[in-house]
Scaffold this motif. Structure first.
Motif, PDB file in Angstrom:
ATOM      1  N   TRP A 255      45.829  46.644  38.096  1.00 52.98           N
ATOM      2  CA  TRP A 255      44.932  47.215  39.254  1.00 52.98           C
ATOM      3  C   TRP A 255      45.583  47.921  40.237  1.00 52.98           C
TER       4      TRP A 255
ATOM      5  N   ASP B  38      36.612  46.310  39.726  1.00 53.95           N
ATOM      6  CA  ASP B  38      36.514  46.636  38.343  1.00 53.95           C
ATOM      7  C   ASP B  38      37.532  45.369  37.618  1.00 53.95           C
ATOM      8  N   TYR B  39      38.527  45.367  37.932  1.00 52.01           N
ATOM      9  CA  TYR B  39      39.247  44.462  37.181  1.00 52.01           C
ATOM     10  C   TYR B  39      38.884  42.935  37.526  1.00 52.01           C
TER      11      TYR B  39
ATOM     12  N   SER C  20      36.010  42.200  35.296  1.00 56.23           N
ATOM     13  CA  SER C  20      36.527  41.930  33.765  1.00 56.23           C
ATOM     14  C   SER C  20      37.081  40.807  33.483  1.00 56.23           C
ATOM     15  N   GLN C  21      37.342  39.953  34.589  1.00 53.73           N
ATOM     16  CA  GLN C  21      38.026  38.577  34.438  1.00 53.73           C
ATOM     17  C   GLN C  21      37.102  37.386  34.711  1.00 53.73           C
TER      18      GLN C  21
END
Length: 167
Positions: free
Chosen positions: A34, A161-162, A165-166
Motif C-alpha cells: 500500500w 483500501d488495504y 481487505s485485511q
C-alpha cells in the motif's frame, strides 16, 4: 543539536483497530502492498523496524521508467501507538542523496506517526518536516507541501483500501 523545521500535520481516521494499522506500517508483508504514490510498486530490500533499524526500498512507476530508492531510519518504535523515523531519498546502496525532482529538497524528513484507537477505529496523525534544513531546503519543502499533502492523501486512500481487505 538537530533542528526540526516547520512541516506538515496530517490526520486520517481508519475503520480498523490500531494493532492492525500499526502492523501494516511495520510488517514488510503488508507495507509493500500500500505504501507510495498511486500506481507505483514498492520493492522492499530491507525492513528492520526497531530503534536504529532501517527500511530500504525502491518505488517504480507503472511504466517502469521512474525508479526512486528511499530509506527510513527508525528512531522510536512504541507498538502499537507510535513510530518516529527519518525519511530520505537514497541510491541503490542506501546512501542518502538529493531528491531527483528538486535539488533543494531537504536531505532528511523527520516523521512522527501516532495512532489512537476509539470504538475500533484508528486515528492516524503524521507530523513531518525537514531536519536541519537550510533556508533554501525549507523553502523547497514549503513550496511543495500541498503536493506532499496530496500524495499522502493518495497513499492513505490505498492504506484504507488495504486495511479493509485485511478485516
Amino acid at each position: 543539536m538537530e533542528k526540526l523545521n516547520q512541516g506538515l500535520l496530517l490526520t486520517r481516521e481508519f475503520n480498523a483497530p490500531r494493532k492492525l494499522v500499526f502492523q501494516v506500517w511495520t510488517d514488510p508483508a503488508h507495507f509493500g502492498k500500500w505504501w507510495g504514490p498511486q500506481g507505483f510498486s514498492l520493492e522492499i530490500a530491507k525492513m528492520d523496524v526497531r530503534p536504529g533499524g532501517e527500511f530500504f526500498g525502491c518505488q517504480k512507476s507503472p511504466d517502469g521508467n521512474h525508479v526512486m530508492w528511499g530509506k527510513f531510519v527508525y528512531r522510536e518504535v512504541n507498538e502499537p501507538e507510535k513510530l518516529v523515523f527519518v525519511q530520505s531519498f537514497s541510491d541503490e546502496q542506501g546512501n542518502t542523496i538529493r531528491a531527483p525532482f528538486n535539488p533543494n529538497w531537504p536531505l532528511e524528513i523527520l516523521n512522527i506517526l501516532t495512532l489512537e484507537e476509539k470504538d475500533n477505529k484508528t486515528t492516524l496523525t503524521l507530523q513531518g518536516g525537514p531536519l536541519n534544513a537550510s533556508d533554501e531546503e525549507q523553502a523547497a519543502f514549503d513550496e511543495m507541501a500541498p503536493m506532499v499533502k496530496q500524495g499522502f492523501g493518495g497513499t492513505f486512500d490505498q492504506l484504507a483500501d488495504y486495511l479493509a481487505s485485511q478485516l
